[in-house]
Design an enzyme around this catalytic site. Structure first.
Site, PDB file in Angstrom:
ATOM      1  N   LYS A  75       0.842  -1.206   0.000  1.00 17.49           N
ATOM      2  CA  LYS A  75       0.000   0.000   0.000  1.00 17.49           C
ATOM      3  C   LYS A  75       0.871   1.248   0.000  1.00 17.49           C
ATOM      4  CE  LYS A  75      -2.587   0.981   3.714  1.00 17.49           C
ATOM      5  NZ  LYS A  75      -2.577   2.378   4.235  1.00 17.49           N
ATOM      6  N   ARG A 103      -7.509  12.676  13.189  1.00 17.61           N
ATOM      7  CA  ARG A 103      -6.070  12.452  13.099  1.00 17.61           C
ATOM      8  C   ARG A 103      -5.312  13.781  12.993  1.00 17.61           C
ATOM      9  NH1 ARG A 103      -4.862   7.383   9.229  1.00 17.61           N
ATOM     10  NH2 ARG A 103      -2.810   7.685  10.206  1.00 17.61           N
ATOM     11  N   ASP A 156       3.120  -0.175  12.136  1.00 21.36           N
ATOM     12  CA  ASP A 156       2.022  -0.984  11.609  1.00 21.36           C
ATOM     13  C   ASP A 156       2.079  -2.436  12.044  1.00 21.36           C
ATOM     14  OD1 ASP A 156       0.896   1.186  10.395  1.00 21.36           O
ATOM     15  OD2 ASP A 156       1.679   0.766   8.402  1.00 21.36           O
ATOM     16  N   ARG A 161      -4.194   2.439  18.447  1.00 22.25           N
ATOM     17  CA  ARG A 161      -3.997   0.989  18.333  1.00 22.25           C
ATOM     18  C   ARG A 161      -3.431   0.360  19.598  1.00 22.25           C
ATOM     19  NH1 ARG A 161      -1.835   1.040  12.051  1.00 22.25           N
ATOM     20  NH2 ARG A 161      -3.905   1.080  11.085  1.00 22.25           N
TER      21      ARG A 161
END
Length: 423
Positions: free
Chosen positions: A20, A119, A307, A338
């Site tokens: 991505k 964000r 990530d 997260r």
């Protein structure tokens, strides 16, 4: 959508989806020049947002009928002023990169979904103002909707590096088209630096010159883009899920299409090896084989690999002993927080998780049946799916979020033998 996951093992071969991160950059960089072809791109919700935004700046983008290869007629270093608001949907990369490109036009308004509007973008807005653009948040909170008015002239920008490397990559992409030289000085530690290094590599391939230092980058103005043909490599971030699925279930899987690149998330190979999995990687063929087994907890610095944190959290929840994730405060500023999300949801599944300001402390144990929340976050949903293979009878909501980066995720997991149903 709800994903239901049963206890199951996995085996066989799967191709890693295209990256991505590389796809975003290849589309935008090619669009800013005369044009060219992007081969084997990832066509997901996020990258389609970058295609739409690139078209708003004047590029014409088409897809080959029998393949996903893209043909791009670019803007020749002269991005147009968009006629309408740019909606980036859920793509933070698109928002940051295209905000910088908008500073090369007469102006643009950029917004996105409810997650995007939470964000932070303050460091990028501050830097764009230092470089001569008018850049602000409509709500005066550094968050979308954003208004960017050009034109960015160049000069010296002081960029806070602690939140996201996307701000730096955005400046790298836009600054070569400014009138004057741009100096970008990083204040503090630059998080997720490998992503900025990917941008530098791709801009070099496009003929762009950037003088690279540890805390300062110099970008000559008045340059021209020329990326005629670019093939997207396989994505380590996405590959981490089938790899982790094999690791936690003691299974054997081969992930194909994983070639060497600057992706920081290639660290998953070292992490799995240190935890006790058997991993072998043929760098020439791109075949990455893993055999799971008894995993042991370790300490992991996530400063360069944010990530991977949801995947690491699941590995830690299954491993013996304690897994500690450190230097991960920036992971709180992704599609969701997260760190908090994984702490809450793995606790529901029976794991012992202590949430720290900049990380997690996870004591492995036996996971059990639970209904968990996916937070509309692709990485949370995929990581919890892996956990469900061990826990059994796991229900995960907002499962459609996987379309952001890995549209075929559930189909591929089923093909490997995972008992998963989406409805």
């Amino acid at each position: 959508m709800i994903a239901s996951v049963e206890c199951s093992a996995v085996s066989g071969e799967v191709y890693a989806p295209p990256s991505k991160s590389y796809t975003h950059r290849a589309i935008l960089i090619t669009s800013l020049g005369p044009g060219g072809r992007v081969l084997r791109p990832l066509l997901s919700a996020d990258t389609l947002a970058t295609i739409s935004a690139s078209e708003a700046f004047g590029a014409k983008i088409g897809k080959e009928e029998k393949k996903d290869d893209l043909f791009i007629d670019g803007v020749g270093d002269l991005p147009q002023t968009p006629e309408n608001v740019i909606d980036v949907l859920n793509s933070g990369t698109t928002l940051r990169f295209c905000s910088a490109v908008a500073a090369l036009t007469e102006g643009a308004v950029l917004t996105g979904d409810s997650s995007i509007r939470t964000r932070p973008n303050g460091p990028l807005l501050d830097s764009l103002r230092e470089l001569g653009a008018d850049a602000f948040s409509i709500k005066n909170n550094g968050k979308a909707p954003l208004v960017i008015r050009g034109k960015m002239l160049g000069g010296t920008a002081h960029l806070q590096g602690g939140l996201s490397s996307q701000f730096l990559s955005a400046l790298f992409i836009a600054s070569p088209l400014a009138e004057r030289e741009t100096r970008i000085r990083i204040v503090g530690e630059l998080k997720s630096r490998p992503y900025a290094e990917i941008t530098l590599d791709m801009l070099h391939d496009a003929g762009i010159t950037i003088e690279e230092g540890e805390q300062e980058f110099i970008v000559p103005g008045g340059q021209s883009f020329d990326l005629e043909r670019y093939t997207i490599p396989g994505d380590f971030s996405s590959a981490s899920y089938p790899l982790a699925a094999a690791a936690v279930t003691g299974s054997e899987v081969m992930v194909k299409g994983i070639l060497p690149s600057r992706q920081g998330d290639s660290a998953i190979i070292d992490i799995l090896t240190r935890m006790g999995a058997q991993v072998s990687w043929n760098r020439e063929s791109g075949d990455l084989r893993i055999k799971g087994g008894d995993l042991e907890g370790i300490e992991i610095d996530a400063g360069r690999t944010p990530d991977l944190v949801p995947t690491i959290a699941v590995l830690g929840a299954v491993a013996k002993g304690t897994t500690t994730v450190v230097n991960a405060e920036h992971v709180r500023h992704k599609e969701t927080d997260r760190l908090h999300a994984m702490a809450v949801e793995l606790t529901k599944m029976g794991a012992k998780v202590k949430e720290r300001p900049d990380g997690l402390e996870i004591t492995g144990g036996k996971l059990h049946v639970a209904s968990v929340h996916g937070y509309h976050d692709h990485r949370i949903v995929m990581a919890l799916t892996v956990a469900g293979l061990v826990a059994g009878e796991t229900r995960i909501d907002t499962a459609e979020a996987v379309d952001v980066s890995y549209p075929g995720f559930f189909r591929e997991m089923e093909r490997l033998g995972a008992r998963v149903r989406v409805e």
